[in-house]
Design a protein around this motif. Structure first.
Motif, PDB file in Angstrom:
ATOM      1  N   MET A   1       8.473 -13.213  43.151  1.00 32.79           N
ATOM      2  CA  MET A   1       9.423 -14.334  43.227  1.00 32.79           C
ATOM      3  C   MET A   1      10.282 -14.429  41.972  1.00 32.79           C
ATOM      4  N   ARG A   2       9.741 -14.049  40.831  1.00 31.52           N
ATOM      5  CA  ARG A   2      10.513 -14.129  39.594  1.00 31.52           C
ATOM      6  C   ARG A   2      11.382 -12.886  39.375  1.00 31.52           C
TER       7      ARG A   2
ATOM      8  N   TRP B   1       4.095 -15.251  44.686  1.00 34.40           N
ATOM      9  CA  TRP B   1       4.681 -16.475  44.131  1.00 34.40           C
ATOM     10  C   TRP B   1       4.033 -16.933  42.827  1.00 34.40           C
TER      11      TRP B   1
ATOM     12  N   SER C   1       8.028 -13.726  52.623  1.00 33.01           N
ATOM     13  CA  SER C   1       7.211 -14.912  52.903  1.00 33.01           C
ATOM     14  C   SER C   1       7.477 -15.426  54.307  1.00 33.01           C
TER      15      SER C   1
ATOM     16  N   ALA D   1      11.170 -11.874  47.942  1.00 34.06           N
ATOM     17  CA  ALA D   1       9.946 -12.672  48.070  1.00 34.06           C
ATOM     18  C   ALA D   1      10.085 -13.716  49.174  1.00 34.06           C
ATOM     19  N   ILE D   2      11.237 -14.367  49.242  1.00 32.76           N
ATOM     20  CA  ILE D   2      11.455 -15.391  50.267  1.00 32.76           C
ATOM     21  C   ILE D   2      11.472 -14.759  51.663  1.00 32.76           C
TER      22      ILE D   2
ATOM     23  N   ILE E   1       1.033 -14.195  49.854  1.00 36.26           N
ATOM     24  CA  ILE E   1       1.939 -15.240  49.371  1.00 36.26           C
ATOM     25  C   ILE E   1       1.581 -15.653  47.944  1.00 36.26           C
TER      26      ILE E   1
ATOM     27  N   PRO F   1      13.808 -12.824  43.909  1.00 40.04           N
ATOM     28  CA  PRO F   1      13.546 -14.010  44.731  1.00 40.04           C
ATOM     29  C   PRO F   1      13.900 -13.824  46.205  1.00 40.04           C
TER      30      PRO F   1
END
Length: 475
Positions: free
Chosen positions: A358-359, A425, A369, A365-366, A421, A362
């Motif tokens: 996520m870092r 995250w 997810s 990752a989204i 997840i 992003p």
């Protein structure tokens, strides 16, 4: 005299794939390595065109004196399978190029595997069914071992070939018993034949062979190893297009050939579905390799789909199409996510390598997810509605124990889905991934948008389309 109009209506996409595949072979033999890069674009266009032909001839037809017969049920599956096959081919090129294994044969193998998909879906005769299964299988064995310099890939191809040959033998022996006791290899004649003990033995062996093809437990043992060892684009193909087609073929055979004796096979499929859900969900909990995890996840999801098959044609045909469509789209996106896990040292497949995604990225990752939540069946994502349809089909058919197992297995599956997840995250970031191909980026985002937004809004339209497609099943 051949009726060309009937042939085009019944198997137009397959005739196109066969012709395009042979043209590809000639182009490859003529231009050799110069055709390597172009072959992937050529193959993707061929598959997208085949998907369009499936919609153009959506009502289907019959040809070759009843050897092939198509309807809206199988053409729905053809459209999804061919379209997704084209996408997997598009995102394969960059991977194979980086691993110095880009060869035009890969694109041609995908076309011929898709031809096998179409033949199995179009089959209205046991001989046609077996020919299609073998066309798909032989191409798949070679694709699994396509990375010749990789021990893992060679091992995956060998395992798939040995176990696949055993399953094909069981399917063929079962078909021969059914033929011997029914007096014909045509679906409609077998369906009208008087049931006998010999025919039931043949039916069980056919179920075993088909269960292997969809990687249902306890015929699932090849799945995690082949997914892990095969090149990632190959695993993405195995998990999507053939999976969609094989489940619809399984349902079509049970509904059409053995639909009149559902009481003889409903319990068998219920046991297979329950074992698949339990083994797939529990097996995935201990995995540290993301491709093996997705392999066990696919076993569990096939168990969910088999609940719809066990529910019978009246209750299960439409929900099966909805569930499998949503599943293969999410699976495609997740494998595209795996393709994005690349560093200077090469591909990485450990779950912990997603740490802190996520870092670092992003958007990725989204998107992942959303796909994971959809695969887990959490509302309001598309996968939830797929499982809901299957659950209702099981309850409507009186399969309460299967419905309970489905719910419990879904709860267990949250253990490994939510672990992904948490790692993406909340864990500390690992080394940053390299930039990924545009086709892979598009696939991840498009899959997330489809499962997280589009089908959330248009789920009733998808359900209605699937219901209308299921109505086309031969009585």
């Amino acid at each position: 005299m051949l009726d060309y109009t009937a042939m085009i209506l019944a198997i137009g996409p397959e005739l196109w794939l066969a012709a395009a595949g042979l043209i590809g072979v000639l182009l490859g033999a003529t231009f050799k390595d110069k055709f390597n890069a172009l072959a992937f674009k050529f193959g993707a266009l061929v598959l997208f065109a085949a998907a369009a032909f499936s919609l153009m001839n959506y009502q289907g037809g019959e040809a070759f004196n009843g050897l092939v017969r198509t309807n809206t049920f199988v053409n729905f599956a053809k459209f999804v399978s061919y379209a997704i096959g084209g996408v997997t081919l598009m995102m394969s090129e960059g991977f194979l190029k980086r691993h110095n294994t880009i060869r035009y044969e890969y694109a041609l193998l995908t076309i011929f595997a898709s031809l096998g998909i179409g033949m199995t879906l179009s089959a209205a005769d046991l001989m046609t069914l077996y020919m299609g299964v073998e066309t798909l299988s032989l191409a798949s064995y070679v694709m699994a071992a396509f990375h010749r310099d990789s021990i893992r890939s060679s091992e995956a191809g060998l395992k798939y070939f040995v176990l696949g040959s055993l399953a094909s033998g069981m399917l063929l022996y079962g078909a021969s018993l059914v033929y011997g006791f029914a007096g014909s290899t045509q679906y409609v004649v077998i369906a009208a034949a008087e049931p006998s003990v010999g025919m039931m033995f043949g039916m069980v062996l056919m179920i075993v062979g088909l269960a292997f093809k969809v990687s249902a437990a306890p015929m699932h043992v090849w799945t995690p190893d082949v997914y892990e060892g095969s090149p990632t684009p190959v695993a993405a193909f195995f998990a999507t297009a053939p999976k969609m087609a094989s489940m619809v073929v399984f349902a079509n055979v049970m509904y059409t050939v053995f639909g009149g004796i559902i009481e003889q096979w409903q319990l068998i499929l219920s046991i297979i579905a329950a074992l698949s859900m339990i083994i797939g969900s529990l097996g995935a909990l201990t995995q540290t390799n993301i491709k093996r995890l997705l392999g066990y996840s696919s076993i569990a999801n096939i168990g969910y789909a088999l609940v719809a098959v066990a529910a019978g044609k009246e209750f299960g045909a439409g929900p099966l199409l909805v569930f499998m469509t949503l599943y293969v789209i999410a699976s495609l996106g997740l494998f595209a996510g795996v393709l994005s896990m690349r560093r200077k040292g090469g591909m990485v497949e450990g779950i912990n390598e997603l740490g802190g995604l996520m870092r670092k990225r992003p958007w990725l990752a989204i998107a992942l997810s959303v796909l994971i939540f959809s695969m887990a069946g959490l509302p309001p994502f598309g996968g939830f509605f797929g499982k809901w349809e299957v659950l209702n089909a099981g309850l409507d058919a009186g399969l309460l124990p299967l419905a309970v197992i489905l719910i419990l297995a879904s709860v267990v599956s949250l253990g490994y889905y939510l672990r992904l997840i948490k790692i993406m995250w909340f864990d500390e970031p690992t080394e940053k991934f390299e930039a990924i191909d545009g086709s892979v980026t598009f696939t991840v985002i498009a899959s997330a948008v489809l499962t997280g937004v589009v089908f959330l809004i248009f789920i009733y339209q998808l359900s209605g389309w699937a219901g209308n497609a299921a109505a086309g099943l031969a009585i």
